[in-house]
Motif scaffolding. Sequence first.
Motif: not given
Length: 445
Positions: A37-45, A53-56, A89-92, A338-343
Amino acid sequence: MIKKWVPAAFGSLLALSLAATGCTGKQGDGKEKQVTITHYTIDSPDRTFVEKLVPAFEKLHPNIKVKITKAPYEQFDSKLQSSIAAKNSPDVTSHWGYGGFMEYYSKGMLMDLTPYLGDFKASDFNIPEDVMSIYQVDGKTYGIPLNSYVTVMLYNKDLFDKAGLSYPPTDYEDKSWTFDKMVEYAQKLTVDSKNLNEAQYGVDFGFGERDQRPQYFGAEVYSEDTWTNGGKPSEINLTKPEVVDAYKTIYGLIYDKKVSPTPAFSQSVSGQYGDPFLSGKIGMSVVGSWSLAAASNFNFKVGVAAVPYNPNGKVRSVLYVDPLFVLKDSKHPQEALEWIKFLISKDIQEQSIELSGGNPPINQAAAEKYYSHFEGIDPNGIKQVFEGAYKYGFESYNHLISNYSQINELFINELSGVENGDKRVEDVLPVIQTKLKELLDRVNK
């Protein structure tokens, strides 16, 4: 869909129950299929930290891989639209660009998550139902809250001490702290000088987007049906006296009272962080709570206070609830969920506070850690400010109004003359009224 954040739900924290279970089909050998799955976000810290968080997550869900993609803020919406058009398109993602939830919903970009929620309950993740319902339309869920920003007042304690002023209160019920009192303080904090090194201003009143600011003064730019009609107002009120007066008061802080910085001054002192308050030349700043994340960069002592009381208005805070969406073209909505619930789980939200530099958690079981995150700022004061902001808050217009990116661009362009001191409010607002009606007639057909 609701527009108001009802704070009573923040009073109770329920136990978290996050089931770390797989959710994909089986292969012929009995093993679960692996998907990405792809998580699309802003390129900022404060956003790209999710990579850590991805490995966990992948350890909990060995059948799901997460790919993080990113874009600069200015390109976020355009790249998202391009990827959707290219069937890639990304997933999330979230509304981290110029547009917001209702714009995405109106364009048919979002997946209805209702069939995939199963036994999901907002209370299991300590999310108040009234916050959850912001992203529900006709009983269907299109987003799950992730972070909850509010409007706060930051103030420079060093400048207050030098001027001999008492610190403003954190208690929203303290009605001695009024808009007029803020202006009085601002006058004492302002140093009028053509020398940039000596000049300073009392207050930078950055309350919400340009079309929402009159709401603080009890004036409404849009008709009430906007909030029950898919973010599409039937009437525009820019020429009503109370709206005109609100804008005259806002810009009067710059050119009449002369206690607020001009755009040119702000730009000259903003530095790499784009916030003039960090320069140490602004006494008070009404701003989104994301500015707290820069607290470690302040070279002065900073305090947090309530946005002043205004007898003409009920709204004193703009709420910026950032959700996570699953886009309509996602082939893996269950895995994305599942990724969202994790976050939004308590432990991960607490980790995210540290990794992001101070993103406020939606999971209220993690809120105490957030309040204690900012060195040198009283945690109880931050908590009291947040609770007051929830109580007197209204969700940001850019999240609730359809086609907001075009509306926002119109306000920015047309009000620039007023902000630069070249034009009068009463001359510009009728022009915006006409252009905005034409815009809404065109895009809301």
